[in-house]
Design an enzyme around this catalytic site. Structure first.
Site: not given
Ligand code: NAD
Length: 298
Positions: A171, A240
């Site tokens: 990734k 990150k």
């Molecule tokens: P985001 O910030 O939109 O969502 C994260 C969620 O986790 C939020 O709803 C937040 O309230 C929740 N959260 C935070 N701390 C928490 C806790 N202690 N307990 C329960 N819930 C908690 O992030 P995202 O964009 O959805 O990304 C999530 C993961 O996927 C990341 O690691 C990111 O790098 C990866 N990712 C994101 C994308 C993208 O396009 N957004 C694509 C591929 C991978």
């Protein structure tokens, strides 16, 4: 495997992935620290509980999609983490955390008889909504097969290897390319605009030629040329990912000078425009240094 699973982290990625599982007939027990996103999913049939541990007491398989490695560590192995749940046997981590964190969490959970599978995804929120993500899985092959009915709902699955963290390495290699393409396409188009070229024509030519990437194909037309800056991925997450990639290269003892330059431009984007802003703001760092604006002519 049971059609009842847990889901923790209902953000930009988690919510659409969870919705796809609901559509396939899964019963979901969900938790997010933000009650608004959890309640929105309750409207679509999910059972919302009040803590991480309540999820781990309710189901044997829990999927997590969380923003940072530290949060993944806390949710899995912290004082109130999944590790203390009475029912959970498998944790599938869809977040991007890096190989080192995946190996650490894997070992901590294995000591309690819980299997940890790293399964980061690529393809953005659009891919999560459409169920077309690249789903990279490392762990035991039998577990990969057992998880196929649930994970095939969110995209195309790839078995990366049997050692924890291998899928994270995959990734990070992928996202380094995405981060680099955004930065270098911004520089190339900025240079053209400085010379008087039309950025929309530049993007059309690049997309018909050899310079094409997901930056020129998707991100410029949708979020940069119309000056929307709303693609759906934060600068903090992109920064990150590049940092984690360089940490991994250090751990492996290999130097990555191009990745280091890419990291620097994302650090400037993060510092100057804010980690919570969309990652397409990277072009603004370049625009400022060149004295140009990359905007479609209306
Ligand atoms: P985001 O910030 O939109 O969502 C994260 C969620 O986790 C939020 O709803 C937040 O309230 C929740 N959260 C935070 N701390 C928490 C806790 N202690 N307990 C329960 N819930 C908690 O992030 P995202 O964009 O959805 O990304 C999530 C993961 O996927 C990341 O690691 C990111 O790098 C990866 N990712 C994101 C994308 C993208 O396009 N957004 C694509 C591929 C991978």
């Amino acid at each position: 495997m049971s059609k009842h699973v847990g889901f923790i982290g209902l953000g930009a990625m988690g919510t659409p992935m969870a919705e796809r599982l609901l559509k396939d007939g899964y019963t979901l027990t969900v938790f997010d620290v933000n009650p608004t996103v959890a309640q929105a999913l309750a409207q679509k049939g999910a059972q919302v509980v009040a803590s991480v541990q309540a999820v781990a007491d309710a189901v044997d398989t829990v999927l997590i999609s969380l923003p940072t490695p530290d949060i993944v560590k806390d949710v899995t192995t912290g004082d109130k983490g999944l590790i203390h749940g009475s029912k959970v046997k498998t944790v599938v981590d869809l977040s991007t955390t890096g190989a080192g964190m995946a190996q650490w969490v894997h070992a901590a959970l294995a000591a309690k008889g819980i299997e940890f599978v790293d399964s980061p995804v690529s393809g953005g929120r659009g891919g999560a909504i459409a169920g077309t993500l690249a789903v990279m899985v490392s762990g035991q092959h039998a577990t990969y097969e057992r998880l196929t009915p649930v994970l095939k709902n969110i995209g195309k699955m790839f078995f990366i290897g049997d050692k924890p963290g291998m899928a994270q390495t995959m990734k990070l290699a992928n996202n380094l390319l995405s981060a680099a393409a955004m930065a270098i396409t911004s520089e190339a188009v900025g240079m053209g605009v400085k010379a008087g070229l039309d950025p929309s024509i530049m993007i059309d030519v690049i997309n018909a030629g050899s310079g094409m990437s997901t930056a020129s194909r998707d991100k410029f037309p949708r979020a940069i040329l119309p000056r929307k800056f709303d693609y759906g991925f934060t600068t903090a997450l992109m920064y990150k990912d590049v940092r984690l990639c360089l940490e991994e290269s250090q751990a492996l003892g290999v130097s990555m000078p191009v990745a280091t330059a890419v990291r620097d431009i994302w650090k400037r984007t993060n510092d100057d425009f804010g980690g919570d802003k969309d990652f397409t703001n990277v072009i603004r760092v370049i625009e400022q240094s060149m004295g140009v604006e990359v905007k479609a002519k209306t």
